[in-house]
Scaffold this active site. Structure first.
Site, mmCIF file in Angstrom:
data_model
loop_
_atom_site.group_PDB
_atom_site.id
_atom_site.type_symbol
_atom_site.label_atom_id
_atom_site.label_comp_id
_atom_site.label_asym_id
_atom_site.label_seq_id
_atom_site.Cartn_x
_atom_site.Cartn_y
_atom_site.Cartn_z
ATOM 1 N N LYS A 351 0.817 -1.207 0.000
ATOM 2 C CA LYS A 351 0.000 0.000 0.000
ATOM 3 C C LYS A 351 0.855 1.264 0.000
ATOM 4 O O LYS A 351 2.057 1.240 0.262
ATOM 5 C CB LYS A 351 -0.981 -0.029 1.169
ATOM 6 N N ARG A 385 -3.584 -10.084 4.898
ATOM 7 C CA ARG A 385 -4.052 -10.155 3.505
ATOM 8 C C ARG A 385 -2.930 -9.624 2.623
ATOM 9 O O ARG A 385 -2.597 -8.437 2.687
ATOM 10 C CB ARG A 385 -5.334 -9.334 3.347
#
Length: 406
Positions: A351, A385
């Site tokens: 991210k 995840r």
């Protein structure tokens, strides 16, 4: 503070070492009587427990009880004078203090719920992670559980378009399972910042063939990453047993009933706005407290609607309506979310906050992702995840070896 030269200071002083971690072996190394271990071991572990909104009567008893056994409680400055009706209480002590405190509170009329609350959070049951998936239970002893990401999308921030063909997505998912994925999360709509909604029919067209084929050849649970009940229903019929909803079941009024009636596992994630608007407002009064309160409320609402607690997972939503400092603050306090008493998941892989720290684009964030995975493993996160399941499995193996968990 600059280090001082210790040459003159060492003369005549005993050798000393500030321990980063102490346990039963540390006590035995001192030559203590083994019979004293049950008494001494709890003193090695200090805890700070915040209990919100304690009534004045109980706050006073809490404070005095903890002081009497050598611990302490921080309360509102007006508790003593009685000028407030309630107070948040920060209870500070080692495990022995907390055990004695619980015993004392149980002797006081009406304070059994407070005693139970303290005991539940300070002395939680530990063991394998167990979840319920559409009537079936799954358990994992190696934590965090690895959830592999399969984006059947043209525009995801990472690997968008790489697995848009059904055969490519299926091959990728199978490779992930081989590399260590214990849950496969399949999504057909990007949730990157600024992403626009797509029609349900298109989302179904992208994901259902992959879920149908994958469910025939793997035993791991399959999750559908969607906010739409019609997509989730089709995915559950195709073989999925889990719904990963970034709106925490708020985006579609039918989703709550679908999750309850199917008995599937569900991920409740924190997000403000939508992917298209979420980065407009990233300011919080207290980001950890605000997200905790939101997730706590969503858990309560889901359970009141009939969803089993054994099927609920929470996700604080790294990168969703958070700036870089907000993401880092969540990670610093990530272990606090365990007090929600349901499994905790984080989705940090590749991210932008990692890219901002490293000044690297999305293809150069794997080491940063691994660092966060290691931090998660050390701080009690139950599921991660990720895009690279092999890296996550290797990180987990090393961390568990260091901590003595394996």
């Amino acid at each position: 503070m600059a280090r001082r030269s210790t040459g003159s200071l060492r003369k005549g002083l005993p050798q000393a070492r500030l321990l980063s971690r102490a346990d039963r072996s540390s006590l035995l190394a001192c030559g203590v009587d083994p019979a004293s271990l049950p008494y001494l071991t709890p003193k090695l572990h200090h805890k700070n427990l915040l209990v919100k909104g304690v009534k004045l009567y109980a706050a006073n008893i809490l404070k005095q009880s903890m002081l009497s056994i050598g611990g302490d409680v921080a309360v509102h400055r007006h508790v003593v004078s009685g000028k407030v009706d309630s107070s948040d209480c920060l209870i500070m002590g080692d495990l022995r203090h907390f055990r004695l405190l619980v015993e004392k509170l149980k002797l006081q009329p009406g304070l059994d719920p407070l005693a139970e609350c303290i005991s539940m959070h300070v002395f939680p049951e530990v063991g394998a992670l167990e979840l319920e998936f559409c009537g079936k239970r799954a358990a994992w002893s190696d934590l965090p559980v690895i959830m592999g990401i399969v984006n059947v999308t043209p525009d995801s921030f990472s690997d968008g378009g790489s697995y848009l063909r059904h055969d490519d997505a299926l091959t990728h998912a199978l490779e992930m399972v081989k590399q260590g994925a214990e849950i496969i999360d399949i999504g057909g709509e990007s949730s990157r910042p600024g992403a626009l909604d797509i029609p349900p029919d298109e989302e179904i067209r992208r994901v259902i063939p992959v879920i149908e084929e994958l469910s025939k050849v793997v035993d791991v649970p399959i999750s559908i990453d969607t906010t739409k009940a019609v997509v989730a229903e089709a995915a559950l019929k195709a073989g999925a047993t889990m719904v990963n909803d970034i709106t925490a079941l708020r985006g579609d009024p039918v989703m709550m009933d679908l999750v309850r009636d199917s008995g599937c596992a569900v991920v409740l994630m924190h997000m403000r706005g939508s992917p298209r608007t979420m980065q407009i407002d990233t300011e919080y009064r207290d980001i950890v407290t605000d997200i905790y309160a939101f997730l706590d409320e969503r858990i309560t609402i889901c359970m009141e609607a009939g969803i089993s607690q054994d099927s609920i997972i929470v996700d604080p939503g790294i990168g969703f309506a958070k700036d870089i400092q907000g993401n880092l603050e969540i990670l610093r306090h990530i272990s606090e979310f365990r007090s929600l008493r349901v499994p905790l998941l984080i989705g940090h892989s590749r991210k932008s906050f990692i890219g901002n720290i490293l000044h690297e684009d999305v293809n150069q964030r794997e080491e940063g992702t691994d660092a966060v995975t290691a931090w998660a493993a050390m701080n009690g996160v139950d599921l991660v995840r990720v895009h690279d399941c092999l890296h996550a499995r290797r990180v987990r193996t090393v961390i568990r070896s260091i901590t003595g968990a394996s």
